[in-house]
Each structure stands twice: as structure tokens, then as C-alpha cells.
Design a protein around this motif. Structure first.
Motif, mmCIF file in Angstrom:
data_model
loop_
_atom_site.group_PDB
_atom_site.id
_atom_site.type_symbol
_atom_site.label_atom_id
_atom_site.label_comp_id
_atom_site.label_asym_id
_atom_site.label_seq_id
_atom_site.Cartn_x
_atom_site.Cartn_y
_atom_site.Cartn_z
ATOM 1 N N ALA A 183 0.836 -1.209 0.000
ATOM 2 C CA ALA A 183 0.000 0.000 0.000
ATOM 3 C C ALA A 183 0.867 1.255 0.000
ATOM 4 O O ALA A 183 0.581 2.225 -0.718
ATOM 5 C CB ALA A 183 -0.930 0.001 1.210
ATOM 6 N N ILE A 184 1.936 1.234 0.793
ATOM 7 C CA ILE A 184 2.846 2.387 0.852
ATOM 8 C C ILE A 184 3.473 2.639 -0.516
ATOM 9 O O ILE A 184 3.527 3.783 -0.998
ATOM 10 C CB ILE A 184 3.929 2.156 1.931
ATOM 11 C CG1 ILE A 184 3.298 2.227 3.334
ATOM 12 C CG2 ILE A 184 5.054 3.175 1.797
ATOM 13 C CD1 ILE A 184 4.231 1.769 4.447
ATOM 14 N N ILE A 185 3.936 1.586 -1.174
ATOM 15 C CA ILE A 185 4.572 1.723 -2.496
ATOM 16 C C ILE A 185 3.581 2.259 -3.522
ATOM 17 O O ILE A 185 3.874 3.207 -4.265
ATOM 18 C CB ILE A 185 5.157 0.370 -2.948
ATOM 19 C CG1 ILE A 185 6.319 -0.035 -2.045
ATOM 20 C CG2 ILE A 185 5.623 0.447 -4.407
ATOM 21 C CD1 ILE A 185 6.836 -1.435 -2.281
ATOM 22 N N VAL A 186 2.389 1.669 -3.570
ATOM 23 C CA VAL A 186 1.381 2.077 -4.561
ATOM 24 C C VAL A 186 0.968 3.530 -4.351
ATOM 25 O O VAL A 186 0.827 4.292 -5.320
ATOM 26 C CB VAL A 186 0.146 1.142 -4.482
ATOM 27 C CG1 VAL A 186 -1.009 1.697 -5.314
ATOM 28 C CG2 VAL A 186 0.509 -0.256 -4.966
ATOM 29 N N LEU A 187 0.794 3.934 -3.103
ATOM 30 C CA LEU A 187 0.322 5.296 -2.820
ATOM 31 C C LEU A 187 1.423 6.341 -2.977
ATOM 32 O O LEU A 187 1.138 7.501 -3.289
ATOM 33 C CB LEU A 187 -0.277 5.374 -1.416
ATOM 34 C CG LEU A 187 -1.592 4.617 -1.244
ATOM 35 C CD1 LEU A 187 -2.058 4.676 0.205
ATOM 36 C CD2 LEU A 187 -2.672 5.173 -2.158
ATOM 37 N N LEU A 188 2.674 5.961 -2.759
ATOM 38 C CA LEU A 188 3.755 6.907 -3.006
ATOM 39 C C LEU A 188 3.945 7.145 -4.505
ATOM 40 O O LEU A 188 4.360 8.228 -4.922
ATOM 41 C CB LEU A 188 5.062 6.403 -2.372
ATOM 42 C CG LEU A 188 5.128 6.467 -0.835
ATOM 43 C CD1 LEU A 188 6.457 5.909 -0.340
ATOM 44 C CD2 LEU A 188 4.930 7.895 -0.328
ATOM 45 N N ILE A 189 3.620 6.135 -5.322
ATOM 46 C CA ILE A 189 3.683 6.304 -6.775
ATOM 47 C C ILE A 189 2.571 7.232 -7.246
ATOM 48 O O ILE A 189 2.792 8.163 -8.022
ATOM 49 C CB ILE A 189 3.585 4.936 -7.484
ATOM 50 C CG1 ILE A 189 4.824 4.094 -7.174
ATOM 51 C CG2 ILE A 189 3.425 5.122 -9.002
ATOM 52 C CD1 ILE A 189 4.722 2.664 -7.647
#
Length: 711
Positions: A327-333
Motif C-alpha cells: 500500500a505504501i509503495i502504490v500510494l507513493l507512486i
């Protein structure tokens, strides 16, 4: 003393990132005082945690060491969330509008009954490169049109800028900055230098269309790539009503089947586990590329690789931490992915399985259910309970039939997807293998039969008017508390019971239908037509549709007014392509009678009578529950509609009316209180007389509502 709370620093970090993004974008896109207060409270909480950490550093080192990591994760990712929310809502994009020479590359295509909706990227306006994408709606149809991903499109049209507000959140999430509508003959489509992704997808599509029937080919293409460009509205509705629509969008379910298939294959080939992991990662990455790196695919890919790596190196796999990392990776993108329905459903499905699967399995075993059914039933129940409030808030409905349909269909679908994936991608290298597509073609027939059967079961389907997002937040809070947050049984039981009671009571209160005691009327118009809803003093409700292309918008407005049932429906400009829209409207609002001009008798399918009594109107003037309605013929099979109720005269003019037809119509009509039209002509100069002319001047899919009585 036993800890009450189970600390999860990475999970807390993901939650603070989400809250930072949501609260920041909520304020900057709406600018309401309430959202400002929520944002300030969140920032105050973060500041309080920082101060607490500093105090503990000097006064209570034990507490400092215990909570240091959790607080640091919360503070850091909250800062990322707030910053990302501000940047995303205020990021600069080109400011073009008016008639422009547009050139771009087709990214994806959605085909509907009478139009295409195309997302165009690599844009140039008047030979100037433009950031973001454009949504292009093309009317009419050409069977020879090569409108596929990667094609180059050119047109000269009026371009409208998308405003950054919550009414356009889907545009913003997908980086669509401009929209336009035009006819097919006004654009030119050229072949382009297709990139690898487009070549592969177009080749697979060609093979599917060659070896499967057209309906199954569109389903198979959607199953493989998540794109529904050639799927009929009726087919999608069947899967949606049966609770099986999720198999038509590539998600964790599909990635799970793919990983299981690859792991089994590499075990048979006796590959080294590290080489096996590398190959699986490459295949998943390439498949995610083909599926446009949608949030659900990226989430499943990251979690799958974390699981495989943990097993390879003998480490304990933590599903909640894995979910949080993805979730962190997807939302930082892309921070605004949080508003994408696919993101919400994908992450809630997995969170629900993680948190609810074990408690539900234990409960099912206690009531002596056979173990062979317990696991699949527990997962299905977990997912459906977990996403219940999100689907209700997004789609204004609750559908419990999916609990039963998924138990039966998913085992069949797992075989179908594995075969489709293997045959289609091997068929790119060895074309003769494509003849084996006859097997998934047969399986898809059975999947459709089950979907059709379950879609006809209506007693487990409930429509809703409204579901507050705070209830959605409470439901997510409940899921996490049941699975992880609380470790003490009695505290967990009391907390869960109270939250469930609040959710149920709040939902019931929000969805009590409105009672119209006296004359009430409302009208709305969009770029695709207008309508009038009237409630009489004898508790009868009539809806008049001036064209049915905007049924979806009509239902949204009726939901806002909490209309639960409609007695009579009057339709103008009916055609065969509109039958499904009329049928769904009749089913949704339990409509007793449909009134339509006798001109359309040959166009009304006999199966429409299953849902509503069709009354063919022979005369131009007729009465419906003491309301006088008059059809004014503009040209053959197309009418304007006059309505007289409670001493109020209204006229709804069809959008396709020409200036000459309006001049002729002005000779027939009397003075009206309200005239509704999307036409840009000056109606008073043409010869119309009205107290109020209600006109959609922007024509950019915005809505405007007029309440005539008892707002």
C-alpha cells in the motif's frame, strides 16, 4: 500484564499515509470547514505524538524504546501523505481550452451500445505537448474502425478542462485533465508504431476473436487484461448482479492463480528456488506491465514476491506487514489511487481475509460444517463482509448473492484462467496451440450460465440511497480490531459488538425512503438529456424521461432525493439499444406501467413485459394519475414532452431538436412555467414564452437540479 493492543509499526505507517492523503485532498478539493477541522485534528495528533516521543526520551526511556519505531513510522508517513496530497491536488498542468488540433495515442477503449470512450495519452494540442490524458467520447460506429490500443488519433474539437474537485475525482485519479465529445466521422485513426505491450495484447485479442465466440472473446480478454472494451453492457450487468464482476478485472485472485501455476510448473521442472523466484518476479512484472500496473495487480505482485522470498530464506511471513508495504509503495507512486475503487476493494479484500478468515473458520468448524467446505466458505464470507460497506457506498447496493456464486464459480474459473493464460501466451510463439482455446470457450459457457442464474436471484440484492464514509471507516476499524488490534477476548467482543450495532443502526437511519406528502417535483439535465420526477398528492410517483441515455445520472439524482419506488414511467425517443436501460430502471424502482408512443410498438421487445406493463399511447395528449402529458412531434419518432401538474406547465425539449423544428414547435405550444433544454439557441427569440428557461450552458457532463416544490 498482558498487552491489550498488538503493535504493528508498518501497518500504522500505511494508515497514517492514507489518512494524510485523504484528509489533505478532502480539504483542498472541497475547501469545506468540516474537512479543514479534520485535517487540523490529524496534524495536531501527529504533533502530540512527536512531543510525547521527545518527553519519553528524557523521562521514560522504557516507553520511548517500546513506542519509538511505531511513532516514527506514523509521523514520517503522515508527513509524506500530507505532502503528496498537496502536490497532487496542486500539480501544474497545461491550461488549454476551446477548439484545438488534437493528436494523441489511444491508451484504452471502452465500447458501449452507441459510443466509444477512449483514453488518449501522449497528447499534443496545436503541436504543443500536454501533460496527462484526455477522455474522448466518440458517437456512432464503424465496424472497420481500427480503434485499438496504440493507434494514433487526430481531430479538431472543442476541449474542456477538468476541474479539480470531488465531482471529477475519477478523472483526477486517472490523470485525465481534459474531456471532449465528438462524432466518429470527425476524427482520423492511423496505425502507429505499436509498443510491445500493444502488439501482444492486440495479437491475443485477434486469437481470442478467431477461436471463441464474440461474447466469450470479450470476457476472456477482460479476464486476461482487465479491459472491457468489447463487452456488452448486458454481459457486464449479469456478472455484476451475480457478484462475479471481480473476475473480469485483473486482481489478486488472478495473480494468485498465476503464481500457484508457476510455482507448480517450476517444481515439476525441479528449478532452483532462487532461480524460480527470479523467473516468477520477471513474469509478474511483465504481466503487471501488460495490465497497465493497476493498483490491484501491483499489490498482488508485491505480496506474492514477499511471500516467496520469506519462504526461500526461512523467514516468517507476515501478511499484514506485506499488505502495508504494498500500500505504501502504490500510494507513493500515485497518492490519489486511494480514491480508485479497484484499490479500495483489492486492499479491503486481503485485509478482510487476513483479519476475519481465522475467526470465521473457527466458528464454522464449531457448528460441525465439513472441513472441505470450511476454508472456501470462510474466505468468501470474509471478503464479502469486508467489502460490504465500500461496495454499498460506491455502488449504492448490497448484494449477498456473491457469497454463494463465488463458492461455485471460482473453482471453475481458476481452471479457465490458467488455461487462457497458458494457451494465449504460448500461442504467441506456437500459433497451433491456439486451437486449444476451444476448452476455455466451453468452460466460459458454464461460467456465464451460473452468472445468469445467480443474477436472477433478487431477494439477496438491496439498493441503498446513502452510506456515510464514516461508516466505511468504522467497518475497516472493526475488521482490524477483530483480527489484530485487540488481544484480550472480552475487550474484543464488547468493542466489536458496539461498532457493529452503530454501523447497522446508522445505515438503517440513512436509508429510510423519503415520504412525499404533497406535490413535489424535481428535474435534472446533463449533456445527454433531461428528466422530470413528480410526486402527486395522492402518493403516486411519475418519472418522465426525455431520452434515456442519461439513466445512470437520473438514478443518482433520485437516490439523492431518497426515492424508493416509482409508479409510472413515461419515455420519449425510445430505441432498441435503450431497452436494457429501461429494463434496469423498471426493476430498480418497481415501476408498474411504462408509457411510450405507439410509434415504438415494433421496437419494444416482448421480454420487456416481464418487468413492466407497457402502455402504447395512441393520442398526443393523455393523463397519468391526474397529470396531463402531451407529446409534441418534432420529426418522425422524436418528440418534445409537455407536462401539466398542480397548475404548473413544463416542457422538456429533446437535445437533438434543430432550430427549424424548435421554431415550428413554438407555434404549437402555450406559455410554460419551466422549459428544460440543453440547446444553446435563444428560445425567447425563437418564440417560446416561459417564466424560467432551464439550460445546461456548459455541456460538460455537469448536473443542475431544479426543485419546483417542497425542496
Amino acid at each position: 500484564m498482558k498487552n491489550i493492543f498488538n503493535l504493528r509499526p508498518i501497518f500504522f505507517g500505511a494508515v497514517s499515509l492514507i489518512l494524510g492523503i485523504v484528509l489533505t485532498t478532502n480539504y483542498f478539493l472541497s475547501k469545506t470547514t468540516f474537512n479543514l477541522v479534520l485535517l487540523c485534528l490529524f496534524l495536531s495528533l501527529i504533533l502530540f505524538l512527536v512531543i510525547t516521543l521527545i518527553v519519553c526520551k528524557f523521562k521514560n526511556k522504557m516507553l520511548f524504546s517500546k513506542y519509538f519505531v511505531s511513532i516514527i513510522f506514523i509521523v514520517v508517513f503522515a508527513a509524506f501523505g500530507v505532502g503528496a496530497g498537496i502536490l497532487k491536488t496542486y500539480e501544474n498542468d497545461s491550461n488549454f481550452s476551446g477548439e484545438l488540433n488534437v493528436v494523441g495515442t489511444v491508451e484504452d477503449v471502452k465500447k458501449y451500445d452507441n459510443n466509444f470512450v477512449v483514453n488518449v495519452s501522449n497528447l499534443k494540442f496545436n503541436d504543443v505537448s500536454v501533460n496527462g490524458k484526455l477522455e474522448l467520447t466518440l458517437f456512432s460506429y464503424d465496424s472497420n474502425l481500427n480503434l485499438v490500443s496504440g493507434a494514433k488519433i487526430k481531430c479538431v474539437v472543442d476541449v474542456l478542462k477538468v476541474d479539480k474537485n470531488f465531482d471529477n475525482i475519477n478523472y483526477i485519479v486517472n490523470n485525465i485533465n481534459y474531456i471532449l465529445t465528438t462524432n466518429l466521422e470527425d476524427v482520423s485513426i492511423e496505425n502507429s508504431n505499436y509498443i510491445l505491450k500493444d502488439k501482444i495484447k492486440n495479437s491475443v485479442k485477434t486469437q481470442l476473436e478467431k477461436f471463441l465466440n464474440s461474447d466469450n472473446a470479450s470476457i476472456a480478454y477482460s479476464v486476461l487484461f482487465g479491459e472491457k472494451e468489447n463487452m456488452s453492457a448486458n454481459t457486464y450487468e449479469i456478472f455484476s448482479y451475480s457478484g462475479l464482476a471481480h473476475i473480469l478485472a485483473v486482481s489478486g485472485l488472478h495473480i494468485g492463480f498465476l503464481v500457484a501455476m508457476l510455482v507448480t510448473l517450476f517444481k515439476i521442472l525441479k528449478l532452483n528456488k532462487h532461480l524460480s523466484n527470479i523467473l516468477i518476479f520477471i513474469i509478474l512484472l511483465f504481466y503487471a506491465y501488460l495490465c497497465n500496473f493497476t493498483p490491484s495487480v501491483v499489490r498482488a505482485m508485491i505480496m506474492s514476491m514477499v511471500l516467496l522470498l520469506s519462504k526461500s530464506y526461512g523467514k516468517q511471513y507476515d501478511a499484514l506487514n506485506s499488505l502495508s508495504i504494498s500500500a505504501i509503495i502504490v500510494l507513493l507512486i500515485n497518492p490519489l489511487n486511494i480514491y480508485a475503487v479497484g484499490f479500495q476493494l483489492s486492499y479491503l479484500c486481503v485485509l478482510s481475509i487476513i483479519c476475519l478468515n481465522k475467526p470465521i473458520s473457527n466458528t464454522l468448524l464449531k457448528i460441525k460444517l465439513p472441513k472441505v467446505f470450511v476454508n472456501s466458505l470462510a474466505i468468501t464470507l470474509s471478503v464479502n463482509l469486508g467489502i460490504l460497506t465500500v461496495t454499498a457506498s460506491q455502488f449504492n447496493e448490497i448484494n449477498f448473492i456473491s457469497v454463494f456464486s463465488n463458492i461455485i464459480v471460482l473453482p471453475i474459473f481458476s481452471v479457465c484462467f490458467s488455461l487462457l493464460f497458458s494457451i494465449c501466451f504460448l500461442g504467441l510463439i506456437f500459433p497451433f496451440i491456439n486451437y486449444l482455446l476451444v476448452v476455455p470457450n466451453v468452460i466460459l459457457h458454464f461460467v456465464k450460465l451460473f452468472a445468469n442464474f445467480f443474477s436472477e436471484i433478487n431477494f439477496l440484492h438491496f439498493d441503498l440511497f446513502n452510506l456515510n464514509y464514516l461508516i466505511v471507516g468504522l467497518s475497516i476499524f472493526l475488521i482490524y480490531f477483530i483480527g489484530f488490534a485487540l488481544t484480550k477476548g472480552s475487550v474484543k467482543a464488547i468493542t466489536s459488538g458496539c461498532v457493529i450495532l452503530i454501523i447497522i443502526v446508522s445505515t438503517l437511519i440513512l436509508n429510510i425512503p423519503k415520504n412525499f406528502n404533497d406535490y413535489f417535483a424535481t428535474s435534472s439535465y446533463t449533456s445527454s438529456g433531461n428528466y422530470l420526477f413528480v410526486a402527486t398528492n395522492n402518493n403516486k410517483r411519475i418519472i418522465v424521461l426525455n431520452g434515456v441515455d442519461n439513466v445512470e445520472n437520473v438514478c443518482l439524482e433520485l437516490n439523492k432525493n431518497k426515492v424508493g419506488q416509482i409508479n409510472y414511467l413515461v419515455v420519449n425517443n425510445y430505441s432498441l439499444k435503450d431497452e436494457n436501460l429501461v429494463k434496469e430502471l423498471c426493476k430498480k424502482y418497481y415501476i408498474e406501467k411504462l408509457f411510450v408512443k405507439s410509434y415504438f410498438k415494433d421496437d419494444i421487445f416482448t421480454n420487456l413485459s416481464k418487468y413492466v406493463f407497457v402502455n402504447f399511447v395512441e393520442n398526443d395528449v393523455f393523463n397519468v394519475s391526474n397529470i396531463e402529458i402531451k407529446f409534441y412531434e418534432l420529426y418522425e419518432n422524436n418528440f418534445a414532452i409537455g407536462i401539466n401538474f398542480n397548475n404548473t406547465n413544463c416542457l422538456l425539449i429533446n437535445d437533438t431538436a434543430t432550430k427549424t423544428e424548435l421554431v415550428n414547435l413554438s407555434y404549437e405550444t402555450n406559455t410554460y412555467d419551466y422549459i428544460f433544454t440543453n440547446k444553446s439557441y435563444n428560445l425567447s427569440e425563437i418564440g417560446f414564452y416561459a417564466k424560467y428557461f432551464v439550460t445546461n450552458k456548459n455541456l460538460n457532463f455537469s448536473e443542475n437540479i431544479i426543485y419546483l416544490f417542497n425542496k
